[in-house]
Write a protein that holds these residues in place. Structure first.
Motif, mmCIF file in Angstrom:
data_model
loop_
_atom_site.group_PDB
_atom_site.id
_atom_site.type_symbol
_atom_site.label_atom_id
_atom_site.label_comp_id
_atom_site.label_asym_id
_atom_site.label_seq_id
_atom_site.Cartn_x
_atom_site.Cartn_y
_atom_site.Cartn_z
ATOM 1 N N PHE A 1 -26.213 -36.007 109.505
ATOM 2 C CA PHE A 1 -24.948 -36.205 108.794
ATOM 3 C C PHE A 1 -23.987 -37.083 109.591
ATOM 4 C CE2 PHE A 1 -26.443 -32.470 106.440
ATOM 5 C CZ PHE A 1 -26.119 -32.834 105.138
ATOM 6 N N SER A 2 -23.943 -36.891 110.900
ATOM 7 C CA SER A 2 -23.092 -37.734 111.746
ATOM 8 C C SER A 2 -23.558 -39.180 111.702
ATOM 9 C CB SER A 2 -23.115 -37.231 113.189
ATOM 10 O OG SER A 2 -22.662 -35.908 113.275
ATOM 11 N N CYS A 3 -24.862 -39.357 111.703
ATOM 12 C CA CYS A 3 -25.458 -40.687 111.666
ATOM 13 C C CYS A 3 -25.060 -41.432 110.393
ATOM 14 C CB CYS A 3 -26.980 -40.550 111.760
ATOM 15 S SG CYS A 3 -27.895 -42.054 111.424
ATOM 16 N N LEU A 4 -25.167 -40.767 109.243
ATOM 17 C CA LEU A 4 -24.841 -41.409 107.962
ATOM 18 C C LEU A 4 -23.349 -41.733 107.861
ATOM 19 C CD1 LEU A 4 -27.052 -39.238 105.567
ATOM 20 C CD2 LEU A 4 -27.523 -41.535 106.436
ATOM 21 N N LEU A 5 -22.502 -40.770 108.229
ATOM 22 C CA LEU A 5 -21.057 -41.010 108.170
ATOM 23 C C LEU A 5 -20.634 -42.099 109.154
ATOM 24 C CD1 LEU A 5 -19.369 -37.498 107.795
ATOM 25 C CD2 LEU A 5 -19.218 -39.409 106.221
ATOM 26 N N SER A 6 -21.143 -42.015 110.373
ATOM 27 C CA SER A 6 -20.784 -42.999 111.398
ATOM 28 C C SER A 6 -21.206 -44.403 110.989
ATOM 29 C CB SER A 6 -21.437 -42.627 112.734
ATOM 30 O OG SER A 6 -20.976 -41.391 113.196
ATOM 31 N N ALA A 7 -22.420 -44.532 110.466
ATOM 32 C CA ALA A 7 -22.904 -45.843 110.041
ATOM 33 C C ALA A 7 -22.031 -46.402 108.930
ATOM 34 C CB ALA A 7 -24.351 -45.741 109.574
ATOM 35 N N PHE A 8 -21.626 -45.552 107.990
ATOM 36 C CA PHE A 8 -20.757 -46.002 106.902
ATOM 37 C C PHE A 8 -19.422 -46.496 107.444
ATOM 38 C CE2 PHE A 8 -17.437 -45.018 103.738
ATOM 39 C CZ PHE A 8 -17.865 -45.834 102.696
ATOM 40 N N PHE A 9 -18.811 -45.717 108.351
ATOM 41 C CA PHE A 9 -17.525 -46.113 108.925
ATOM 42 C C PHE A 9 -17.640 -47.418 109.712
ATOM 43 C CE2 PHE A 9 -16.240 -41.369 109.098
ATOM 44 C CZ PHE A 9 -15.858 -41.426 107.769
ATOM 45 N N VAL A 10 -18.656 -47.509 110.557
ATOM 46 C CA VAL A 10 -18.816 -48.689 111.415
ATOM 47 C C VAL A 10 -19.045 -49.942 110.575
ATOM 48 C CG1 VAL A 10 -20.305 -49.782 113.130
ATOM 49 C CG2 VAL A 10 -19.643 -47.406 113.414
ATOM 50 N N LEU A 11 -19.924 -49.856 109.591
ATOM 51 C CA LEU A 11 -20.242 -51.026 108.774
ATOM 52 C C LEU A 11 -19.037 -51.471 107.956
ATOM 53 C CD1 LEU A 11 -23.839 -50.083 107.586
ATOM 54 C CD2 LEU A 11 -23.201 -51.768 109.312
ATOM 55 N N CYS A 12 -18.290 -50.520 107.408
ATOM 56 C CA CYS A 12 -17.104 -50.874 106.619
ATOM 57 C C CYS A 12 -16.037 -51.533 107.488
ATOM 58 C CB CYS A 12 -16.540 -49.621 105.942
ATOM 59 S SG CYS A 12 -17.515 -49.019 104.557
ATOM 60 N N VAL A 13 -15.749 -50.924 108.636
ATOM 61 C CA VAL A 13 -14.715 -51.477 109.523
ATOM 62 C C VAL A 13 -15.131 -52.847 110.049
ATOM 63 C CG1 VAL A 13 -13.495 -51.152 111.702
ATOM 64 C CG2 VAL A 13 -13.838 -49.212 110.173
ATOM 65 N N SER A 14 -16.384 -52.975 110.470
ATOM 66 C CA SER A 14 -16.847 -54.250 111.025
ATOM 67 C C SER A 14 -16.847 -55.348 109.968
ATOM 68 C CB SER A 14 -18.248 -54.093 111.623
ATOM 69 O OG SER A 14 -19.151 -53.608 110.650
ATOM 70 N N TYR A 15 -17.176 -55.008 108.728
ATOM 71 C CA TYR A 15 -17.149 -56.012 107.649
ATOM 72 C C TYR A 15 -15.710 -56.475 107.399
ATOM 73 C CZ TYR A 15 -17.795 -58.200 103.088
ATOM 74 O OH TYR A 15 -17.808 -59.098 102.043
ATOM 75 N N CYS A 16 -14.772 -55.531 107.398
ATOM 76 C CA CYS A 16 -13.362 -55.896 107.205
ATOM 77 C C CYS A 16 -12.867 -56.791 108.341
ATOM 78 C CB CYS A 16 -12.497 -54.643 107.114
ATOM 79 S SG CYS A 16 -12.748 -53.666 105.626
#
Length: 283
Positions: free
Chosen positions: A81-96
């Motif tokens: 669960f940490s992996c999925l949430l963290s990946a979502f946060f990182v990818l969204c922030v990095s794309y922005c």
């Protein structure tokens, strides 16, 4: 000239061989001890006098303070669960950070870089009292949810590698999508993400490893909830004064077992991992 080059290469190879031996020796010791038939902790020799698989088998026979199967599953659930949430946060922030231009963008990136230089455990007491005030420390299940929130909450600050990869994707692809009527979210999900398999794998892998091996935050949050311990806390508890003589060799067997999933993940995703880092450096 050729002789000089040969001598230089030989010296380099010897140095690398020595360093490799030093690096492999602790791993070799862990594996040997995990198969050692003699009980107890300290021995004056490294090579066991007898070998056995009982150390591995006994890990899955729950008795006393040993709940290895529960610890393993707790860690696996929290890590997924940490992996999925963290990946979502990182990818969204990095794309922005890669695609959008807005006020305070550069100061935010600088602040994120500075904050990333400080170890996370510096904030553990503040996090503990925040979680306690919000009621996340009332039960074992809530503490597991709290662990997931802690591991994934600040992950967005580690966006630099993913941002570097996104910078290598031509912006003209995004512009063509906008012309066709796509929104920024559509472009991110349907175009950028399919082109970003290496960085997604890298982000998932690094996000999975953190909860898998962490001890400090897990121990502070879990406290004495032994049934909800993660594998790091459980293994450490096997080395406590009253248990070390009995569980010592089983501790090493447990260390070998928890390293297997990470090793398999690295072997399966090695190509994507190196591509993501190379893309980030280029970006």
């Amino acid at each position: 000239m050729k002789l000089k080059k040969f001598i230089t290469n030989s010296i380099v190879h010897v140095i690398l061989a020595i360093l490799s031996f030093i690096w492999i020796l602790p791993i070799f010791f862990v594996v040997l001890t995990s198969f050692r038939a003699e009980g107890g902790s300290y021995k004056t020799y490294i090579w066991p006098k007898g070998f056995t698989l009982d150390n591995y088998i006994n890990l899955f026979v729950e008795r006393g303070q040993l709940h290895y199967t529960k610890w393993f599953m707790n860690t696996f659930i929290v890590a997924i669960f940490s992996c999925l949430l963290s990946a979502f946060f990182v990818l969204c922030v990095s794309y922005c950070m890669s695609r959008l231009r807005f006020k305070m963008r550069k100061p935010f990136m600088n602040i994120a870089l500075i904050l990333g230089m400080f170890p996370g455990f510096m904030s553990m007491f503040a996090i503990y009292y925040i979680l306690k005030g919000l009621g996340f420390l009332e039960s074992g299940v809530m503490k597991m949810i709290a662990l997931v929130l802690v591991y994934s909450g600040g992950s967005g600050l580690g966006f630099y590698i993913a941002k570097g990869f996104f910078d290598t994707i031509p912006k003209t692809i995004d512009e063509a999508a906008y012309i066709d009527g796509a929104t920024k979210w559509d472009t991110f999900i349907q175009i950028t993400i399919p082109l970003s398999k290496p960085i997604i794998v890298h982000t998932l892998l690094t996000s999975f490893m953190g909860p898998w091996v962490d001890y400090i935050f897990a121990k502070v949050i879990m406290g004495t909830e032994t049934d909800y311990y993660t594998i790091a806390i459980g293994l450490w508890s096997m080395l406590e004064k009253e248990y070390i003589e009995y569980y010592y060799t089983q501790f090493y067997a447990g260390c070998v077992l928890i390293s297997i999933p990470i090793a398999i993940l690295f072997l399966l995703t090695q190509k994507c991992y190196t591509e993501s880092v190379a893309g980030a450096v280029k970006g």
